[in-house]
Design a protein around this motif. Structure first.
Motif, PDB file in Angstrom:
ATOM      1  N   UNK A  19     -23.413 -46.018 -40.614  1.00  0.00           N
ATOM      2  CA  UNK A  19     -24.671 -46.219 -41.359  1.00  0.00           C
ATOM      3  C   UNK A  19     -24.364 -46.728 -42.765  1.00  0.00           C
ATOM      4  N   UNK A  20     -23.392 -46.128 -43.422  1.00  0.00           N
ATOM      5  CA  UNK A  20     -23.002 -46.545 -44.768  1.00  0.00           C
ATOM      6  C   UNK A  20     -22.582 -48.021 -44.774  1.00  0.00           C
ATOM      7  N   UNK A  21     -21.775 -48.426 -43.793  1.00  0.00           N
ATOM      8  CA  UNK A  21     -21.296 -49.803 -43.735  1.00  0.00           C
ATOM      9  C   UNK A  21     -22.445 -50.772 -43.462  1.00  0.00           C
ATOM     10  N   UNK A  22     -23.356 -50.418 -42.560  1.00  0.00           N
ATOM     11  CA  UNK A  22     -24.516 -51.268 -42.276  1.00  0.00           C
ATOM     12  C   UNK A  22     -25.372 -51.427 -43.528  1.00  0.00           C
ATOM     13  N   UNK A  23     -25.661 -50.325 -44.209  1.00  0.00           N
ATOM     14  CA  UNK A  23     -26.487 -50.395 -45.421  1.00  0.00           C
ATOM     15  C   UNK A  23     -25.790 -51.184 -46.525  1.00  0.00           C
ATOM     16  N   UNK A  33     -31.812 -61.749 -39.491  1.00  0.00           N
ATOM     17  CA  UNK A  33     -32.684 -61.929 -38.329  1.00  0.00           C
ATOM     18  C   UNK A  33     -33.823 -60.936 -38.273  1.00  0.00           C
ATOM     19  N   UNK A  34     -34.021 -60.342 -37.099  1.00  0.00           N
ATOM     20  CA  UNK A  34     -35.109 -59.393 -36.874  1.00  0.00           C
ATOM     21  C   UNK A  34     -34.678 -57.940 -37.086  1.00  0.00           C
ATOM     22  N   UNK A  35     -33.483 -57.723 -37.587  1.00  0.00           N
ATOM     23  CA  UNK A  35     -32.997 -56.359 -37.784  1.00  0.00           C
ATOM     24  C   UNK A  35     -33.904 -55.594 -38.751  1.00  0.00           C
ATOM     25  N   UNK A  36     -34.151 -54.346 -38.430  1.00  0.00           N
ATOM     26  CA  UNK A  36     -34.863 -53.409 -39.304  1.00  0.00           C
ATOM     27  C   UNK A  36     -34.499 -52.008 -38.828  1.00  0.00           C
ATOM     28  N   UNK A  37     -34.703 -51.032 -39.707  1.00  0.00           N
ATOM     29  CA  UNK A  37     -34.218 -49.691 -39.412  1.00  0.00           C
ATOM     30  C   UNK A  37     -35.318 -48.662 -39.531  1.00  0.00           C
ATOM     31  N   UNK A 106     -34.426 -50.981 -33.760  1.00  0.00           N
ATOM     32  CA  UNK A 106     -35.082 -51.345 -32.507  1.00  0.00           C
ATOM     33  C   UNK A 106     -34.919 -52.816 -32.122  1.00  0.00           C
ATOM     34  N   UNK A 107     -34.533 -53.661 -33.063  1.00  0.00           N
ATOM     35  CA  UNK A 107     -34.384 -55.081 -32.740  1.00  0.00           C
ATOM     36  C   UNK A 107     -33.241 -55.320 -31.760  1.00  0.00           C
ATOM     37  N   UNK A 108     -32.288 -54.406 -31.712  1.00  0.00           N
ATOM     38  CA  UNK A 108     -31.152 -54.527 -30.796  1.00  0.00           C
ATOM     39  C   UNK A 108     -30.993 -53.285 -29.927  1.00  0.00           C
ATOM     40  N   UNK A 109     -32.027 -52.433 -29.911  1.00  0.00           N
ATOM     41  CA  UNK A 109     -32.029 -51.208 -29.114  1.00  0.00           C
ATOM     42  C   UNK A 109     -30.812 -50.331 -29.409  1.00  0.00           C
ATOM     43  N   UNK A 110     -30.524 -50.162 -30.707  1.00  0.00           N
ATOM     44  CA  UNK A 110     -29.405 -49.323 -31.130  1.00  0.00           C
ATOM     45  C   UNK A 110     -29.953 -48.097 -31.843  1.00  0.00           C
ATOM     46  N   UNK A 111     -29.378 -46.937 -31.555  1.00  0.00           N
ATOM     47  CA  UNK A 111     -29.820 -45.743 -32.247  1.00  0.00           C
ATOM     48  C   UNK A 111     -28.754 -44.672 -32.281  1.00  0.00           C
ATOM     49  N   UNK A 129     -34.797 -43.852 -24.248  1.00  0.00           N
ATOM     50  CA  UNK A 129     -35.451 -44.907 -25.015  1.00  0.00           C
ATOM     51  C   UNK A 129     -36.681 -44.332 -25.675  1.00  0.00           C
ATOM     52  N   UNK A 130     -36.919 -44.748 -26.911  1.00  0.00           N
ATOM     53  CA  UNK A 130     -38.119 -44.351 -27.623  1.00  0.00           C
ATOM     54  C   UNK A 130     -39.047 -45.547 -27.621  1.00  0.00           C
ATOM     55  N   UNK A 131     -40.209 -45.390 -27.030  1.00  0.00           N
ATOM     56  CA  UNK A 131     -41.187 -46.459 -27.036  1.00  0.00           C
ATOM     57  C   UNK A 131     -42.317 -46.059 -27.956  1.00  0.00           C
ATOM     58  N   UNK A 132     -42.756 -47.021 -28.761  1.00  0.00           N
ATOM     59  CA  UNK A 132     -43.834 -46.749 -29.692  1.00  0.00           C
ATOM     60  C   UNK A 132     -44.927 -47.771 -29.503  1.00  0.00           C
ATOM     61  N   UNK A 133     -46.139 -47.321 -29.602  1.00  0.00           N
ATOM     62  CA  UNK A 133     -47.274 -48.232 -29.582  1.00  0.00           C
ATOM     63  C   UNK A 133     -47.773 -48.391 -31.000  1.00  0.00           C
TER      64      UNK A 133
END
Length: 171
Positions: A19-23, A33-37, A106-111, A129-133
Motif C-alpha cells: 500500500x505504501x509503495x502504491x501510494x 488510467x482508471x485506477x482508484x482506491x 476495483x479497476x483491476x479487481x484487486x483487494x 467479490x464485493x459488488x456495489x450498486x
C-alpha cells in the motif's frame, strides 16, 4: 529466540508495504488510467486524525475513495496523509497503515483485507467479490484540483467524489 514464525504479522507488514509503495507512486505520478482506491480504516485508531464531524459521522470505520480529486498526499513509513473533498469541504486525513482494514482497487479487481484476531470473519473466503450498486454510494461534488489545472483545461468541471459504506457486505 522466538518459538515460532509469526507469518500473520509478516504478511500484514508486506501488505502495508505494498500500500505504501502504491501510494508513493500515486504521489509522484498521479493515478494511472482508471485506477482508484477504496480504503477502509478504523476511525477509533489512536493515531488517526480527521475532522470531528467526520469522526462523529463515522464512529468506528470509514471508507474513502481516492479517485478524481485529492490533494496534499504525503506518504510516510508508517502512515499517509491526504486532503479529500467532502461536499465542498476539503478535509485533511492522517491514516496510519495499521488502521487500514481494507484496500481495494476495483479497476483491476484487486483487494487486501487485514484480519484482526478478534474477527469473526474466519468463514469468509479471501477471494470474495464485493459488488456495489449506485445506491450503495454517497456522492459528493469535488472541487477543481488547482488553479493551474483550471487554466490548462479551460474551465474545470467538478467531478464526483465518493464515500462508500461497506457495512452491508460484512457478515
Amino acid at each position: 529466540m522466538a518459538k515460532s514464525i509469526d507469518y500473520g504479522n509478516l504478511m500484514h507488514s508486506a501488505m502495508r508495504g505494498l500500500i505504501r509503495q502504491v501510494l508513493e507512486n500515486v504521489r509522484k505520478d498521479g493515478l494511472p488510467g482508471d485506477h482508484h482506491f477504496f480504503i477502509t480504516f478504523d476511525t477509533m485508531h489512536p493515531d488517526v486524525e480527521l475532522a470531528d464531524w467526520l469522526s462523529d459521522r463515522y464512529p468506528e470505520e470509514m471508507t474513502v475513495v481516492i479517485q478524481h480529486w485529492f490533494d496534499n498526499l504525503e506518504v510516510n513509513e508508517d502512515s499517509f496523509s491526504i486532503t479529500l473533498n467532502f461536499g465542498d469541504s476539503p478535509e485533511p486525513l492522517f491514516i496510519p497503515y495499521d488502521s487500514i482494514r481494507t484496500f481495494v482497487d476495483p479497476s483491476v479487481e484487486f483487494g487486501l483485507r487485514f484480519e484482526t484476531q478478534d474477527s469473526d470473519d474466519d468463514d469468509i473466503e479471501e477471494d470474495d467479490d464485493i459488488e456495489m450498486s449506485s445506491s450503495d454510494v454517497s456522492e459528493f461534488t469535488a472541487a477543481p484540483t488547482s488553479a493551474s489545472d483550471e487554466k490548462s483545461s479551460g474551465e474545470a468541471k467538478p467531478k464526483e467524489a465518493e464515500i462508500v459504506s461497506l457495512d452491508q457486505f460484512r457478515k
